[in-house]
Motif scaffolding. Structure first.
Motif, PDB file in Angstrom:
ATOM      1  N   UNK A   1      -4.681  20.333  -6.182  1.00 25.26           N
ATOM      2  CA  UNK A   1      -5.707  20.522  -7.054  1.00 25.26           C
ATOM      3  C   UNK A   1      -5.874  21.927  -8.012  1.00 25.26           C
ATOM      4  N   UNK A   2      -5.064  22.646  -7.302  1.00 27.49           N
ATOM      5  CA  UNK A   2      -5.239  24.467  -8.332  1.00 27.49           C
ATOM      6  C   UNK A   2      -6.618  24.739  -7.786  1.00 27.49           C
ATOM      7  N   UNK A   3      -6.492  24.594  -6.819  1.00 29.54           N
ATOM      8  CA  UNK A   3      -8.422  25.179  -6.483  1.00 29.54           C
ATOM      9  C   UNK A   3      -8.025  26.390  -6.048  1.00 29.54           C
ATOM     10  N   UNK A   4      -8.495  27.617  -6.506  1.00 32.55           N
ATOM     11  CA  UNK A   4      -8.506  28.841  -5.891  1.00 32.55           C
ATOM     12  C   UNK A   4      -9.725  29.295  -4.900  1.00 32.55           C
ATOM     13  N   UNK A   5      -9.397  30.886  -4.622  1.00 35.67           N
ATOM     14  CA  UNK A   5     -10.555  31.509  -4.194  1.00 35.67           C
ATOM     15  C   UNK A   5     -12.522  31.159  -4.809  1.00 35.67           C
ATOM     16  N   UNK A   6     -12.342  30.587  -5.893  1.00 29.30           N
ATOM     17  CA  UNK A   6     -13.563  30.880  -6.458  1.00 29.30           C
ATOM     18  C   UNK A   6     -14.065  29.698  -6.680  1.00 29.30           C
ATOM     19  N   UNK A   7     -13.355  28.759  -6.613  1.00 29.78           N
ATOM     20  CA  UNK A   7     -13.440  27.393  -6.130  1.00 29.78           C
ATOM     21  C   UNK A   7     -14.282  26.889  -5.240  1.00 29.78           C
ATOM     22  N   UNK A   8     -13.234  27.431  -3.532  1.00 28.32           N
ATOM     23  CA  UNK A   8     -13.429  27.055  -2.332  1.00 28.32           C
ATOM     24  C   UNK A   8     -15.275  28.140  -2.142  1.00 28.32           C
ATOM     25  N   UNK A   9     -15.812  29.180  -3.292  1.00 29.41           N
ATOM     26  CA  UNK A   9     -16.693  29.262  -3.156  1.00 29.41           C
ATOM     27  C   UNK A   9     -17.828  28.541  -3.354  1.00 29.41           C
ATOM     28  N   UNK A  10     -17.609  28.158  -4.363  1.00 31.56           N
ATOM     29  CA  UNK A  10     -19.042  27.283  -5.517  1.00 31.56           C
ATOM     30  C   UNK A  10     -19.085  25.625  -4.435  1.00 31.56           C
ATOM     31  N   UNK A  11     -17.394  25.237  -3.636  1.00 30.29           N
ATOM     32  CA  UNK A  11     -18.100  23.908  -2.848  1.00 30.29           C
ATOM     33  C   UNK A  11     -18.145  24.593  -1.565  1.00 30.29           C
ATOM     34  N   UNK A  12     -18.337  25.761  -1.337  1.00 29.11           N
ATOM     35  CA  UNK A  12     -19.148  26.232   0.164  1.00 29.11           C
ATOM     36  C   UNK A  12     -20.450  25.722  -0.197  1.00 29.11           C
ATOM     37  N   UNK A  13     -20.825  26.525  -1.116  1.00 35.94           N
ATOM     38  CA  UNK A  13     -23.200  26.311  -1.268  1.00 35.94           C
ATOM     39  C   UNK A  13     -22.925  25.282  -1.457  1.00 35.94           C
ATOM     40  N   UNK A  14     -22.215  24.115  -1.677  1.00 32.68           N
ATOM     41  CA  UNK A  14     -22.872  23.044  -1.233  1.00 32.68           C
ATOM     42  C   UNK A  14     -22.562  21.879  -0.375  1.00 32.68           C
TER      43      UNK A  14
ATOM     44  N   UNK B   1      -6.773  20.501   1.121  1.00 33.31           N
ATOM     45  CA  UNK B   1      -5.240  20.214   1.833  1.00 33.31           C
ATOM     46  C   UNK B   1      -4.708  21.064   0.152  1.00 33.31           C
ATOM     47  N   UNK B   2      -3.394  22.188   0.623  1.00 33.11           N
ATOM     48  CA  UNK B   2      -2.178  22.687  -0.715  1.00 33.11           C
ATOM     49  C   UNK B   2      -2.548  22.973  -1.549  1.00 33.11           C
ATOM     50  N   UNK B   3      -3.777  24.048  -1.628  1.00 30.45           N
ATOM     51  CA  UNK B   3      -4.439  24.954  -2.932  1.00 30.45           C
ATOM     52  C   UNK B   3      -3.841  26.007  -2.598  1.00 30.45           C
ATOM     53  N   UNK B   4      -5.031  26.913  -3.503  1.00 29.83           N
ATOM     54  CA  UNK B   4      -3.944  27.918  -3.663  1.00 29.83           C
ATOM     55  C   UNK B   4      -5.420  29.008  -3.225  1.00 29.83           C
ATOM     56  N   UNK B   5      -5.863  29.284  -2.382  1.00 33.15           N
ATOM     57  CA  UNK B   5      -7.097  29.905  -1.751  1.00 33.15           C
ATOM     58  C   UNK B   5      -6.046  30.334  -0.762  1.00 33.15           C
ATOM     59  N   UNK B   6      -6.870  31.683  -0.049  1.00 31.68           N
ATOM     60  CA  UNK B   6      -6.266  32.589   0.430  1.00 31.68           C
ATOM     61  C   UNK B   6      -7.649  32.562   1.015  1.00 31.68           C
ATOM     62  N   UNK B   7      -7.238  34.154   2.342  1.00 31.13           N
ATOM     63  CA  UNK B   7      -8.109  34.390   3.607  1.00 31.13           C
ATOM     64  C   UNK B   7      -9.965  34.491   2.972  1.00 31.13           C
ATOM     65  N   UNK B   8     -10.078  35.221   1.180  1.00 33.98           N
ATOM     66  CA  UNK B   8     -10.744  35.039   1.198  1.00 33.98           C
ATOM     67  C   UNK B   8     -11.910  33.935   0.879  1.00 33.98           C
ATOM     68  N   UNK B   9     -11.034  32.895   0.368  1.00 31.27           N
ATOM     69  CA  UNK B   9     -11.390  31.165  -0.077  1.00 31.27           C
ATOM     70  C   UNK B   9     -12.055  31.019   1.481  1.00 31.27           C
ATOM     71  N   UNK B  10     -10.959  31.142   2.069  1.00 29.87           N
ATOM     72  CA  UNK B  10     -11.593  30.483   4.194  1.00 29.87           C
ATOM     73  C   UNK B  10     -11.974  30.967   4.510  1.00 29.87           C
TER      74      UNK B  10
END
Length: 463
Positions: free
Chosen positions: A415-428, A439-448
């Motif tokens: 879905x073209x999700x990057x580190x910022x999107x991963x951070x938002x999801x992590x907070x929820x 799976x198959x999104x664009x976040x890298x180590x900082x998102x993980x």
């Protein structure tokens, strides 16, 4: 003591020695094992003999045996049949799909099935692609009439012709036949539908029918619809995926189901009936007598117009629990129509799949707003394969933070999700969410890096 009940060893390249060791170990403690799956191993006649020694054991209580694609020949089938005849009372499910059995193997198996002490209930996926001839069908049908315990039968992949269906029809017509699920995915046409429908009209026990990937089109559907319209028909689940059904077939099905509303699940995915066909189905769904709970319309060439018809119909009849609309031409406009449905205070939809469409951040905003208005019912949402960026993920994250939101499974694959999107999801992730697919999104180590701290939180419910 080992209390193992299920043992799966699919595609493990097991040798003769491996089978001998396994069989010996299980004979030492055979009474607890209920399921054994050895599919996709090259089981020789020698290995089958080792396995048969286990099955013959008087304390063996095995109920489910998987031997799909194991290169089992007629001789191997004879060894297996002999063992099961010595200890016939426990096995309920047998999978012999995609093996090398020919007419002799089917006759050996049929002789076992005819044994009244053998209580097999599921032979589903079980004879697929075994090259069964017309004569084999006659032998198999006669055997199963002698032993009516069978509940599920899958004969897919055996090049079903009208003459073969005529051979199996006496089984379906038999007054003691209690078959509840029949799967026949093949390539038979209108004539085959007529034979099958006539046989099933004599047997009202059937609850599930899967005729997907056949080539009967609207004329065949007309025959199936006449069966569904029969008040004696109690079919609850019908799958007609990829059957060349057009608008006329949808009209016939809708008319039949208004006459006999017993059906609970209908899957018409992979047919090209478009918006006109959905309009016919929507008229059915709007009927208060319709009790359909699951509807699959994946890859049916439908667009936003169909979403408007579905949304309007489902506001009149709120029985539907699952709706699959993936791989269609649905944009944010269609998502807005579906969101209006989800806002309805009496909407009870629990699962919505809308993968690989044309939904963007705007569609996510409408969806999130709707679910905040009526958050208590939706449990599964899959938006994978849509062009959703971090802004759309922020909208969904705000929804998940609502304590009234009961969403347990969320799919956001590719879905073209990057580190910022991963951070938002992590907070929820301290919400009710149990499954999250990123799976198959664009976040890298900082998102993980956002995830481990949340997963360690005792309030996180992700499995």
């Amino acid at each position: 003591m080992c209390f193992l009940r299920t043992h799966r060893l699919r595609s493990c390249d097991i040798s003769d020695g491996g089978c001998a060791v396994l069989s010996s170990a299980l004979r030492s403690n055979p009474s607890h094992l209920r399921e054994l799956d050895l599919s996709e191993n090259n089981i020789t006649e020698s290995e089958m003999k080792q396995l048969s020694d286990l099955l013959e054991h008087p304390q063996c209580k095995l109920e489910k045996l998987g031997l799909r694609s194991c290169d089992i020949s007629d001789r191997g089938c004879a060894v297996l049949s002999s063992a099961l005849r010595l200890n016939p009372t426990h096995l309920r499910e047998l999978d012999l799909s995609e093996n090398k059995m020919n007419e002799l193997g089917v006759k050996i198996l049929s002789a076992l099935l005819a044994d009244p002490q053998f209580k097999l209930e599921k032979l589903g996926h079980r004879l697929r692609s075994c090259d069964i001839s017309d004569e084999d069908y006659a032998v198999l049908s006669l055997a199963l009439r002698s032993n009516p315990s069978l509940r599920e039968l899958d004969l897919s992949g055996n090049n079903i012709t009208e003459s073969k269906l005529k051979k199996i029809s006496p089984l379906l017509e038999h007054p003691q036949c209690k078959l509840q699920k029949l799967v026949e995915r093949d390539y038979f046409s209108d004539g085959g539908c007529t034979v099958l429908s006539s046989a099933l009209r004599s047997n009202p026990c059937l609850r599930e029918l899967d005729l997907s990937e056949n080539n009967f089109g609207d004329l065949g559907v007309k025959v199936i619809s006449s069966l569904l319209a029969d008040p004696q028909c109690k079919l609850e689940k019908l799958e007609l995926r990829s059957c060349w059904i057009w608008d006329g077939g949808c009209a016939d099905l809708s008319s039949a189901l208004r006459s006999n509303p017993s059906l609970r699940e209908l899957d018409l995915s992979g047919n090209n009936f478009g918006n006109a066909g959905v309009k016919q189905l929507s008229d059915l769904l709007a009927d208060q007598q319709c009790k359909l709970e699951k509807l699959g319309l994946r890859s049916c060439n439908i667009s936003d117009e169909a979403c408007a018809d579905l949304s309007s119909a489902l506001r009149s009849n709120l029985s539907l629990r699952e709706l699959g609309l993936s791989e269609n031409k649905i944009t944010d406009s269609g998502m807005k129509q579906l969101s209006d449905l989800l806002k309805h205070p009496q909407c009870k939809l629990e699962k919505l799949e809308i993968k690989s469409c044309y939904i963007s951040n705007r569609g996510c905003a409408d969806l999130s707003s709707a679910l905040r208005s009526n958050p208590s019912h939706l449990r599964e949402l899959d938006l994978s394969g849509n062009v959703i960026t971090d802004l759309g993920i922020k909208q969904l994250s705000d929804l998940l933070e609502d304590p009234r939101c009961k969403l347990e499974k969320l799919g956001l694959r590719s879905c073209n999700i990057s580190d910022g999107g991963c951070a938002d999801l992590s907070s929820t992730l301290r919400s009710n969410l149990r499954e999250l697919d990123l799976s198959e999104n664009y976040f890298r180590d900082s998102g993980v890096k956002q995830l481990p701290h949340i997963l360690e939180d005792p309030q996180c419910k992700l499995g």
